[in-house]
Design an enzyme around this catalytic site. Sequence first.
Site, PDB file in Angstrom:
ATOM      1  N   SER A 113     -46.944 107.052 -28.733  1.00 17.63           N
ATOM      2  CA  SER A 113     -48.277 106.663 -28.266  1.00 17.63           C
ATOM      3  C   SER A 113     -48.721 105.333 -28.854  1.00 17.63           C
ATOM      4  CB  SER A 113     -49.290 107.749 -28.657  1.00 17.63           C
ATOM      5  OG  SER A 113     -50.605 107.294 -28.416  1.00 17.63           O
ATOM      6  N   TYR A 137     -51.276 101.483 -24.005  1.00 20.98           N
ATOM      7  CA  TYR A 137     -52.632 101.299 -23.496  1.00 20.98           C
ATOM      8  C   TYR A 137     -52.820  99.794 -23.398  1.00 20.98           C
ATOM      9  CZ  TYR A 137     -54.114 106.147 -23.827  1.00 20.98           C
ATOM     10  OH  TYR A 137     -54.244 107.489 -23.621  1.00 20.98           O
ATOM     11  N   THR A 163     -50.001 103.616 -19.329  1.00 20.20           N
ATOM     12  CA  THR A 163     -50.965 104.656 -18.934  1.00 20.20           C
ATOM     13  C   THR A 163     -52.186 103.988 -18.317  1.00 20.20           C
ATOM     14  OG1 THR A 163     -50.195 106.080 -20.712  1.00 20.20           O
ATOM     15  CG2 THR A 163     -52.353 106.606 -19.773  1.00 20.20           C
ATOM     16  N   LYS A 270     -48.013 105.707 -15.720  1.00 19.02           N
ATOM     17  CA  LYS A 270     -48.453 107.085 -15.985  1.00 19.02           C
ATOM     18  C   LYS A 270     -49.895 107.282 -15.531  1.00 19.02           C
ATOM     19  CE  LYS A 270     -48.787 110.422 -19.879  1.00 19.02           C
ATOM     20  NZ  LYS A 270     -50.191 110.500 -20.277  1.00 19.02           N
ATOM     21  N   HIS A 294     -53.507 113.388 -17.266  1.00 19.95           N
ATOM     22  CA  HIS A 294     -53.821 113.279 -18.686  1.00 19.95           C
ATOM     23  C   HIS A 294     -54.231 114.646 -19.251  1.00 19.95           C
ATOM     24  CE1 HIS A 294     -54.346 109.662 -21.387  1.00 19.95           C
ATOM     25  NE2 HIS A 294     -54.793 110.594 -22.202  1.00 19.95           N
TER      26      HIS A 294
HETATM   27  C1  FNR Z   1     -52.857 113.035 -24.749  1.00 15.59           C
HETATM   28  N1  FNR Z   1     -52.322 112.254 -23.737  1.00 15.59           N
HETATM   29  C2  FNR Z   1     -52.050 110.916 -23.973  1.00 15.59           C
HETATM   30  N2  FNR Z   1     -51.479 110.145 -23.003  1.00 15.59           N
HETATM   31  C3  FNR Z   1     -51.174 108.849 -23.237  1.00 15.59           C
HETATM   32  O1  FNR Z   1     -50.651 108.183 -22.354  1.00 15.59           O
HETATM   33  N3  FNR Z   1     -51.442 108.297 -24.468  1.00 15.59           N
HETATM   34  C4  FNR Z   1     -52.022 108.993 -25.475  1.00 15.59           C
HETATM   35  O2  FNR Z   1     -52.233 108.462 -26.561  1.00 15.59           O
HETATM   36  C5  FNR Z   1     -52.376 110.343 -25.221  1.00 15.59           C
HETATM   37  N4  FNR Z   1     -53.004 111.094 -26.178  1.00 15.59           N
HETATM   38  C6  FNR Z   1     -53.220 112.434 -25.984  1.00 15.59           C
HETATM   39  C7  FNR Z   1     -53.786 113.212 -27.000  1.00 15.59           C
HETATM   40  C8  FNR Z   1     -53.935 114.581 -26.815  1.00 15.59           C
HETATM   41  C9  FNR Z   1     -54.492 115.393 -27.929  1.00 15.59           C
HETATM   42  C10 FNR Z   1     -53.534 115.193 -25.600  1.00 15.59           C
HETATM   43  C11 FNR Z   1     -53.644 116.684 -25.398  1.00 15.59           C
HETATM   44  C12 FNR Z   1     -53.021 114.426 -24.590  1.00 15.59           C
HETATM   45  C13 FNR Z   1     -51.906 112.868 -22.461  1.00 15.59           C
HETATM   46  C14 FNR Z   1     -50.478 113.431 -22.557  1.00 15.59           C
HETATM   47  O3  FNR Z   1     -49.540 112.404 -22.645  1.00 15.59           O
HETATM   48  C15 FNR Z   1     -50.140 114.304 -21.336  1.00 15.59           C
HETATM   49  O4  FNR Z   1     -50.414 113.586 -20.153  1.00 15.59           O
HETATM   50  C16 FNR Z   1     -50.933 115.619 -21.336  1.00 15.59           C
HETATM   51  O5  FNR Z   1     -50.926 116.181 -22.632  1.00 15.59           O
HETATM   52  C17 FNR Z   1     -50.361 116.611 -20.338  1.00 15.59           C
HETATM   53  O6  FNR Z   1     -51.179 117.757 -20.257  1.00 15.59           O
HETATM   54  P1  FNR Z   1     -50.809 119.144 -20.964  1.00 15.59           P
HETATM   55  O7  FNR Z   1     -49.533 119.625 -20.352  1.00 15.59           O
HETATM   56  O8  FNR Z   1     -50.685 118.854 -22.415  1.00 15.59           O
HETATM   57  O9  FNR Z   1     -51.964 120.039 -20.679  1.00 15.59           O
END
Ligand code: FNR
Length: 402
Positions: A113, A137, A163, A270, A294
């Site tokens: 990330s 990001y 993303t 994404k 997300h």
């Molecule tokens: C994320 N997600 C996310 N996506 C991304 O591109 N950069 C990021 O820094 C983060 N940070 C993040 C923190 C937390 C706590 C969560 C739960 C999610 C989204 C992640 O990559 C992914 O798309 C989701 O977690 C998918 O959903 P489920 O399957 O976890 O419910």
Amino acid sequence: RRPPVPTAPDALEAAARRRMGARGWAYIGGGAGAERTLAANREAFGRYRVVPRLMVDVEQRSLATTVLGRTLPAPVLLAPVGALELAVGGRPDRAEPAVARAARDLGLPVVISSQASTPLEDTAATLGDSPRWFQLYWSRDDDVAASFVARAEAAGADALVVTLDTHVLGWRPRDLDLGYLPFAHGEGIAQYTSDPAFQRLAATRAAAPADPAAAQRPTLAAVRALLTMRRHGATRADVETFLDVFSRSTLTWPDLARLRERTRLPIVVKGVQHPDDARRALDHGADGVVVSNHGGRQVDNAVASLDALPGVVAAVDGTAPVLFDSGIRTGADVFVALALGADAVLLGRPWVYGLALAGQTGVRTVVENVLAELDLTMALAGVRDVVEIGVEHLDAPRPSSV
Ligand code: FNR
């Protein structure tokens, strides 16, 4: 006696919830708004049924697949998760390093990330030869964005995951009700504070008068109100700079074409939910897409990510890899996503729960459980090779129950 890392998905979530504490649970378990999309992401899987098949020789099975030219032991990646130390009592040393060791053990790619609490170079060193993708990001500040891309290239990233669904942070009531916002204490900003371009920017901003336009931006305004009540000093300045520049709402498709010219890395967009956005991403130089909302954290009442998948798969029509996330909790879920046309999936919250409960071992156990169930589902559906999983293995979808 309860197992340290429960196998059943709901028990895993409940155990992690108890372990993480209120703030960690609010940020990690929570979603946007009334959390309808968070629930819909999972409910969507319940509408598809696998049809078991008999008398197929499935003694030899393979989960291996090739994504962007690299063969992976299974079609599963660890989704990028920022501010990860919230899962482990605020200890960055127990966050990314443990995840990197687990990913290395598994041989599966970790998507690092932008909002990691460990600089990506350190994570890359832990990973050794194991695959790593970098999630970007797209900063409002060009130098920071360019620096992140250069660092990802130098750290041997196999792909850049851009993303695009988080150019502003979603409305997340659980965090708001705790009077607490992630990042306000510096969680997940070490990737920035370790970056030379960010350091130059922060120094310039500290010397210059406050930018009134920046103060109008909603996230910054909200967090500034919180920060005012707290400690001043270096952390506050860094947090403010981070919040002001971590993402950019002015982006349009030609910006993607410009990014394409600036890096040799494959670009994976994404956050795609609409077939036209998938087509445009590919037309502007993307090499793949991730169908994702997300994890229901951005737009509440948004379509369940699984319901968006078939339309995107049809639009992409085999010209580029389509990855999927949001709502996967089990190996059977992975089977359904692959059957609907995903080439691979990203596992999100479940591995974070494993981390919260048992560090490196916890991440590894959760992912191994998902892979074991995927393997058994294949066997019982009469499928030898993961790339052969198709829509013919599913019954017609049932109507939504919500
Ligand atoms: C994320 N997600 C996310 N996506 C991304 O591109 N950069 C990021 O820094 C983060 N940070 C993040 C923190 C937390 C706590 C969560 C739960 C999610 C989204 C992640 O990559 C992914 O798309 C989701 O977690 C998918 O959903 P489920 O399957 O976890 O419910």
